[in-house]
Scaffold this active site. Structure first.
Site, PDB file in Angstrom:
ATOM      1  N   GLU A 110      32.638 104.891  73.442  1.00 40.99           N
ATOM      2  CA  GLU A 110      31.810 104.903  72.239  1.00 40.99           C
ATOM      3  C   GLU A 110      30.981 103.633  72.166  1.00 40.99           C
ATOM      4  OE1 GLU A 110      34.569 107.823  69.431  1.00 40.99           O
ATOM      5  OE2 GLU A 110      34.309 105.737  68.844  1.00 40.99           O
ATOM      6  N   HIS A 226      26.846 105.339  59.206  1.00 35.74           N
ATOM      7  CA  HIS A 226      26.961 105.978  60.516  1.00 35.74           C
ATOM      8  C   HIS A 226      25.589 106.522  60.896  1.00 35.74           C
ATOM      9  CE1 HIS A 226      28.402 108.369  63.853  1.00 35.74           C
ATOM     10  NE2 HIS A 226      29.600 107.828  63.705  1.00 35.74           N
ATOM     11  N   ARG A 270      26.456 100.369  65.587  1.00 33.16           N
ATOM     12  CA  ARG A 270      26.045 101.335  64.565  1.00 33.16           C
ATOM     13  C   ARG A 270      24.961 100.805  63.628  1.00 33.16           C
ATOM     14  NH1 ARG A 270      31.874 103.991  62.759  1.00 33.16           N
ATOM     15  NH2 ARG A 270      32.125 105.274  64.624  1.00 33.16           N
ATOM     16  N   HIS A 328      29.235 105.521  55.507  1.00 34.18           N
ATOM     17  CA  HIS A 328      30.391 105.968  56.290  1.00 34.18           C
ATOM     18  C   HIS A 328      31.644 105.136  56.058  1.00 34.18           C
ATOM     19  CE1 HIS A 328      32.532 107.832  59.576  1.00 34.18           C
ATOM     20  NE2 HIS A 328      32.643 106.681  60.224  1.00 34.18           N
ATOM     21  N   ARG A 363      31.742  97.278  61.584  1.00 31.14           N
ATOM     22  CA  ARG A 363      32.931  97.764  62.290  1.00 31.14           C
ATOM     23  C   ARG A 363      32.605  98.345  63.654  1.00 31.14           C
ATOM     24  NH1 ARG A 363      35.350 102.694  62.839  1.00 31.14           N
ATOM     25  NH2 ARG A 363      34.235 103.744  61.150  1.00 31.14           N
TER      26      ARG A 363
END
Length: 498
Positions: A110, A226, A270, A328, A363
């Site tokens: 990811e 997100h 992100r 998100h 994050r």
């Protein structure tokens, strides 16, 4: 009602704390909806942890620190990363099934991770974890569950927490729980925004209650958006997992051009992707394109996303997926130490409502479930110390405020829904992906006006929609005030020029 441990919330952090703490004493879990309804249930990607042969703790730590834009609590990041694998092995012992290839864990990739380290169950990891842990909780003799129960306020005196006051939604009655240890595991604040991947229960109840009780709150300006949620008409935006990009999906504009400028392209952090997509959407729609991958691979690796998109007439094996950024995850929250202890004695906070500092200003993908596991386990060990303390007898006159329970008529409910809609739109437009000082000041004034309206009309009345509206307003105000204090752009907090 009395117990050793009162746990408010039933996502991964609340369930994992309860399973651990139930070895030491009695637990009561209260939850606003069904016990299985939480942000955890909708987590698709998985849990990041070091299991790969070519991976190591230092690499995972550095990836986390880089994504967090230099504002992470390094001590807690180290604790999280190094304790993660052992906690995940314990999770597997409860029957959680992670995907394997020839017997070995299948590790996904990811954004902003330097290695494949994402353990997953297809594209429905959270649902798998939630179901298995709920089953374990229900078989535990030391844990009881109270569903359809909403927190009204914490019972605090002299900076010590002795329990909490609740509204039983089904019975339309109030009740208090006295506990040696109170644990907030109430999840996020996504419902403060017009576009969010969070379910309707994510109204910031624990953060609002902790703030009113005098607990320290920090980093509320760091709301992560997100970059890839399904861009169709829906109250809650369906998440399109980062794992799609990890498996080669492209981000393209309406001209079918890849436009992400970051050197990591679709695997950039992100915050960067969300801003790039947000800006590109000013000129037209933005899409995810994975149909260059094998059709059967797509359907077997991402069955939930495939099925959900089909409901809207989108076949991801041959169609581009329309996407939008959406609120998100909250990187801030109730300030805690490395054991989940807040600034109020006997009060713990774990999971998304807590701020351990491990996420810094942004994050890293799939670190959220990891944080839940590690710090709720540590909180349970620390909470064990309260087991042998006598339960304080609460003075009902001094500790309880009378909350008249009212049944709203349809007109009043509609007015509150409209008010929530105004707030969510305000937060999306002025306190969203790109903020300005003038927009934040204007937002604060509007929130103050909405708060006065609620206070004048409803005061201490108790009903689910009133309580949630007050909580959304409280966390929205905290986000705006924290944003005004932050003088420069960092991580998922981006300040425009106006």
């Amino acid at each position: 009602m009395k117990t050793d441990f009162l746990v408010i919330g039933s996502g991964l952090s609340g369930l994992w704390f309860s399973l651990n703490a139930s070895k030491y004493g009695k637990c009561i879990i209260t939850t606003k909806d069904a016990v299985s309804e939480s942000n955890t249930k909708y987590a698709q990607g998985g849990i990041a942890a070091v299991f790969g042969e070519n991976d190591n703790f230092e690499s995972h730590i550095q990836d986390t620190l880089i994504a967090g834009a230099g504002l992470c609590n390094e001590k807690n990041v180290k604790i999280m990363v190094e304790n993660g694998p052992a906690e995940i092995k314990r999770l597997v012992s409860y029957g959680v099934n992670f995907d394997r290839n020839n017997g070995e864990l299948e590790l996904g990739r990811e954004g902003a991770h330097s290695s494949r380290r994402i353990l997953h169950h297809k594209d429905a990891t959270g649902d798998e974890i939630e179901n298995k842990l709920v089953r374990a909780i229900k078989s535990s003799k030391n844990v009881s569950i109270k569903e359809k129960t909403i927190l009204i306020r914490l019972l605090v005196k002299d900076k010590k927490c002795y329990g909490a006051l609740f509204l039983d939604i089904r019975k339309n009655s109030l009740f208090a729980v006295e506990a040696k240890c109170v644990v907030l595991a109430t999840g996020g604040i996504g419902q403060a925004y017009k576009c969010t991947t969070n379910p309707k229960v994510a109204t910031g109840d624990g953060i609002a209650a902790a703030f009113r009780a005098g607990a320290e709150i920090e980093n509320m300006e760091f709301v992560q958006f997100h970059p890839t949620a399904l861009n169709v008409e829906s109250d809650v935006k369906f998440l399109i997992s980062e794992a799609l990009r990890g498996e080669g999906a492209f981000i393209v504009n309406s001209k079918n051009q890849r436009f992400v400028r970051h050197n990591l392209k679709e695997l950039a952090p992100r915050d960067i992707l969300a801003r790039e997509i947000f800006n590109e959407m000013k000129y037209g729609k933005v899409y995810l394109d994975i149909f260059h991958r094998d059709k059967e691979f797509i359907k077997s690796r991402f069955p939930s996303i495939y099925s959900r998109c089909l409901e809207f007439g989108i076949d991801i094996t041959r169609d581009k997926i329309p996407i939008t950024p959406a609120a998100h995850f909250l990187c801030g929250g109730i300030k805690t130490d490395s054991y989940g202890q807040t600034s109020i004695k006997n009060l713990f906070a774990i999971g998304e409502c807590a701020c351990t500092g491990v996420h810094g200003a942004n994050r890293l993908a799939s670190n959220s479930l990891l944080e839940c596991l590690v710090f709720s386990s540590r909180a349970a060990r620390k909470a064990k110390e309260s087991k042998n303390k006598p339960l304080k007898q609460l003075n009902n006159n001094s500790n309880k405020i009378f909350y008249p329970i009212i049944k709203l008529n349809k007109k009043e409910e509609k007015e509150l829904i409209i008010l929530q809609g105004k707030l969510k739109n305000l937060m999306w437009c002025k306190v969203g992906i790109i903020r300005t000082k003038s927009g934040l000041k204007s937002a604060l004034q509007e929130i103050d006006s909405l708060e006065k309206l609620i206070k004048n009309n409803y005061k201490n009345n108790a009903s689910k929609i009133i309580l949630e509206t007050k909580n959304i307003l409280a966390v929205a105000k905290l986000i705006v005030k924290s944003s005004l204090k932050r003088g420069e752009s960092v991580g998922c907090f981006y300040l425009g020029n106006k």
